[in-house]
Write a protein that holds these residues in place. Structure first.
Motif, PDB file in Angstrom:
ATOM      1  N   GLU A 178      72.470  40.036 -21.652  1.00  0.00           N
ATOM      2  CA  GLU A 178      71.166  40.702 -21.647  1.00  0.00           C
ATOM      3  C   GLU A 178      70.003  39.740 -21.888  1.00  0.00           C
ATOM      4  O   GLU A 178      68.865  40.046 -21.559  1.00  0.00           O
ATOM      5  N   ASN A 179      70.272  38.576 -22.431  1.00  0.00           N
ATOM      6  CA  ASN A 179      69.218  37.586 -22.676  1.00  0.00           C
ATOM      7  C   ASN A 179      68.788  36.860 -21.404  1.00  0.00           C
ATOM      8  O   ASN A 179      67.794  36.155 -21.407  1.00  0.00           O
ATOM      9  N   ARG A 180      69.534  37.041 -20.310  1.00  0.00           N
ATOM     10  CA  ARG A 180      69.243  36.300 -19.085  1.00  0.00           C
ATOM     11  C   ARG A 180      68.594  37.149 -18.001  1.00  0.00           C
ATOM     12  O   ARG A 180      68.447  36.693 -16.880  1.00  0.00           O
ATOM     13  N   GLY A 181      68.234  38.387 -18.302  1.00  0.00           N
ATOM     14  CA  GLY A 181      67.560  39.201 -17.290  1.00  0.00           C
ATOM     15  C   GLY A 181      68.087  40.614 -17.250  1.00  0.00           C
ATOM     16  O   GLY A 181      68.907  41.025 -18.074  1.00  0.00           O
ATOM     17  N   HIS A 182      67.602  41.358 -16.245  1.00  0.00           N
ATOM     18  CA  HIS A 182      67.983  42.758 -16.106  1.00  0.00           C
ATOM     19  C   HIS A 182      69.328  42.893 -15.399  1.00  0.00           C
ATOM     20  O   HIS A 182      69.631  42.146 -14.461  1.00  0.00           O
ATOM     21  N   PHE A 183      70.104  43.876 -15.824  1.00  0.00           N
ATOM     22  CA  PHE A 183      71.428  44.060 -15.257  1.00  0.00           C
ATOM     23  C   PHE A 183      71.410  44.395 -13.760  1.00  0.00           C
ATOM     24  O   PHE A 183      72.223  43.845 -13.013  1.00  0.00           O
ATOM     25  N   PRO A 184      70.540  45.293 -13.276  1.00  0.00           N
ATOM     26  CA  PRO A 184      70.587  45.626 -11.840  1.00  0.00           C
ATOM     27  C   PRO A 184      70.438  44.400 -10.925  1.00  0.00           C
ATOM     28  O   PRO A 184      71.150  44.285  -9.922  1.00  0.00           O
ATOM     29  N   ALA A 185      69.560  43.499 -11.274  1.00  0.00           N
ATOM     30  CA  ALA A 185      69.380  42.293 -10.459  1.00  0.00           C
ATOM     31  C   ALA A 185      70.633  41.421 -10.509  1.00  0.00           C
ATOM     32  O   ALA A 185      71.076  40.886  -9.483  1.00  0.00           O
ATOM     33  N   PHE A 186      71.209  41.288 -11.699  1.00  0.00           N
ATOM     34  CA  PHE A 186      72.423  40.494 -11.844  1.00  0.00           C
ATOM     35  C   PHE A 186      73.579  41.130 -11.074  1.00  0.00           C
ATOM     36  O   PHE A 186      74.321  40.448 -10.362  1.00  0.00           O
ATOM     37  N   ALA A 187      73.719  42.439 -11.187  1.00  0.00           N
ATOM     38  CA  ALA A 187      74.802  43.153 -10.488  1.00  0.00           C
ATOM     39  C   ALA A 187      74.653  43.010  -8.981  1.00  0.00           C
ATOM     40  O   ALA A 187      75.629  42.769  -8.271  1.00  0.00           O
ATOM     41  N   ARG A 188      73.420  43.162  -8.472  1.00  0.00           N
ATOM     42  CA  ARG A 188      73.170  43.038  -7.030  1.00  0.00           C
ATOM     43  C   ARG A 188      73.594  41.654  -6.532  1.00  0.00           C
ATOM     44  O   ARG A 188      74.245  41.520  -5.501  1.00  0.00           O
ATOM     45  N   THR A 189      73.256  40.630  -7.304  1.00  0.00           N
ATOM     46  CA  THR A 189      73.619  39.263  -6.919  1.00  0.00           C
ATOM     47  C   THR A 189      75.132  39.072  -6.921  1.00  0.00           C
ATOM     48  O   THR A 189      75.695  38.483  -6.000  1.00  0.00           O
ATOM     49  N   CYS A 190      75.795  39.583  -7.937  1.00  0.00           N
ATOM     50  CA  CYS A 190      77.254  39.450  -8.020  1.00  0.00           C
ATOM     51  C   CYS A 190      77.951  40.181  -6.873  1.00  0.00           C
ATOM     52  O   CYS A 190      78.894  39.657  -6.269  1.00  0.00           O
ATOM     53  N   VAL A 191      77.488  41.389  -6.564  1.00  0.00           N
ATOM     54  CA  VAL A 191      78.079  42.175  -5.478  1.00  0.00           C
ATOM     55  C   VAL A 191      77.872  41.447  -4.152  1.00  0.00           C
ATOM     56  O   VAL A 191      78.808  41.285  -3.362  1.00  0.00           O
ATOM     57  N   ARG A 192      76.646  41.015  -3.893  1.00  0.00           N
ATOM     58  CA  ARG A 192      76.343  40.323  -2.638  1.00  0.00           C
ATOM     59  C   ARG A 192      77.171  39.049  -2.512  1.00  0.00           C
ATOM     60  O   ARG A 192      77.762  38.773  -1.465  1.00  0.00           O
ATOM     61  N   ASN A 193      77.237  38.278  -3.574  1.00  0.00           N
ATOM     62  CA  ASN A 193      78.002  37.026  -3.530  1.00  0.00           C
ATOM     63  C   ASN A 193      79.484  37.278  -3.279  1.00  0.00           C
ATOM     64  O   ASN A 193      80.122  36.516  -2.548  1.00  0.00           O
ATOM     65  N   ALA A 194      80.033  38.324  -3.857  1.00  0.00           N
ATOM     66  CA  ALA A 194      81.442  38.647  -3.631  1.00  0.00           C
ATOM     67  C   ALA A 194      81.685  38.985  -2.160  1.00  0.00           C
ATOM     68  O   ALA A 194      82.672  38.538  -1.566  1.00  0.00           O
ATOM     69  N   MET A 195      80.781  39.757  -1.573  1.00  0.00           N
ATOM     70  CA  MET A 195      80.942  40.142  -0.165  1.00  0.00           C
ATOM     71  C   MET A 195      80.772  38.949   0.766  1.00  0.00           C
ATOM     72  O   MET A 195      81.547  38.777   1.716  1.00  0.00           O
ATOM     73  N   ILE A 196      79.771  38.126   0.500  1.00  0.00           N
ATOM     74  CA  ILE A 196      79.545  36.946   1.336  1.00  0.00           C
ATOM     75  C   ILE A 196      80.721  35.979   1.218  1.00  0.00           C
ATOM     76  O   ILE A 196      81.159  35.403   2.213  1.00  0.00           O
ATOM     77  N   SER A 197      81.274  35.822   0.024  1.00  0.00           N
ATOM     78  CA  SER A 197      82.445  34.962  -0.155  1.00  0.00           C
ATOM     79  C   SER A 197      83.617  35.478   0.663  1.00  0.00           C
ATOM     80  O   SER A 197      84.335  34.702   1.296  1.00  0.00           O
ATOM     81  N   TYR A 198      83.791  36.790   0.666  1.00  0.00           N
ATOM     82  CA  TYR A 198      84.868  37.381   1.460  1.00  0.00           C
ATOM     83  C   TYR A 198      84.656  37.093   2.952  1.00  0.00           C
ATOM     84  O   TYR A 198      85.581  36.709   3.657  1.00  0.00           O
ATOM     85  N   LEU A 199      83.429  37.272   3.423  1.00  0.00           N
ATOM     86  CA  LEU A 199      83.136  37.020   4.837  1.00  0.00           C
ATOM     87  C   LEU A 199      83.391  35.562   5.201  1.00  0.00           C
ATOM     88  O   LEU A 199      83.944  35.271   6.264  1.00  0.00           O
ATOM     89  N   ARG A 200      83.017  34.666   4.319  1.00  0.00           N
ATOM     90  CA  ARG A 200      83.239  33.245   4.591  1.00  0.00           C
ATOM     91  C   ARG A 200      84.730  32.910   4.606  1.00  0.00           C
ATOM     92  O   ARG A 200      85.183  32.157   5.458  1.00  0.00           O
ATOM     93  N   LYS A 201      85.463  33.428   3.645  1.00  0.00           N
ATOM     94  CA  LYS A 201      86.894  33.148   3.571  1.00  0.00           C
ATOM     95  C   LYS A 201      87.629  33.671   4.796  1.00  0.00           C
ATOM     96  O   LYS A 201      88.599  33.085   5.240  1.00  0.00           O
ATOM     97  N   ASN A 202      87.170  34.784   5.315  1.00  0.00           N
ATOM     98  CA  ASN A 202      87.858  35.409   6.441  1.00  0.00           C
ATOM     99  C   ASN A 202      87.193  35.120   7.777  1.00  0.00           C
ATOM    100  O   ASN A 202      87.529  35.725   8.783  1.00  0.00           O
ATOM    101  N   LYS A 203      86.221  34.226   7.757  1.00  0.00           N
ATOM    102  CA  LYS A 203      85.537  33.781   8.967  1.00  0.00           C
ATOM    103  C   LYS A 203      85.047  34.931   9.836  1.00  0.00           C
ATOM    104  O   LYS A 203      85.151  34.915  11.046  1.00  0.00           O
TER     105      LYS A 203
END
Length: 153
Positions: free
Chosen positions: A39-64
């Protein structure tokens, strides 16, 4: 959870199987966001959005599966256009894609899905300037192709 579904829909380009995979990856990203949130590093919704997006993009990259936007989806700019005009747009996009390097194709596809250069650069984990330069080259090639099309008519 609506965030996960919306982001998966945007990145799956209408492919229900890919969407399902992306939803699962998004939920995993959301789980990691919940566990690692500080909680000292920012708001949860922004952090969650980044984590979700990064997980999906990582999946797309891994699976070309980087075809974020198909030629068909990109050609359907307006429902007001008649069929002949849509076919001309599709033909133009196909010809343009044939002229692009793989990096320029990735940049254009990601820009079409994200809507702006900053978000597209973020999705691809590229520096902003690299993305901007790639899109500038795409635009230059598109202008050249449009000029050649007009001369050929």
């Amino acid at each position: 959870m609506p965030l996960v579904l919306k982001m998966a829909s945007m990145l799956s380009n209408g492919d229900p199987h890919l969407k399902e995979d992306l939803v699962q990856e998004g939920y995993i990203g959301l789980y990691h966001a919940i566990r690692k949130y500080d909680e000292n590093r920012g708001h949860f919704p922004a952090f969650a959005r980044t984590c979700v997006r990064n997980a999906m993009i990582s999946y797309l990259r891994k699976n070309k599966t980087k075809d974020y936007v198909s030629l068909d989806a990109a050609a359907e700019v307006s429902d007001d256009l008649d069929v002949d005009e849509k076919l001309k747009q599709k033909e133009f996009l196909k010809n343009l894609y044939d002229l692009l390097t793989p990096m320029e194709k990735d940049a254009l596809r990601t820009l079409l899905i994200s809507g702006n250069i900053a978000d597209a650069a973020n999705l691809l984990s590229w520096p902003y300037k690299k993305m901007e330069n790639a899109i500038t080259r795409v635009r230059k090639k598109a202008r050249l192709l449009m000029k050649l099309d007009k001369e050929g008519e």
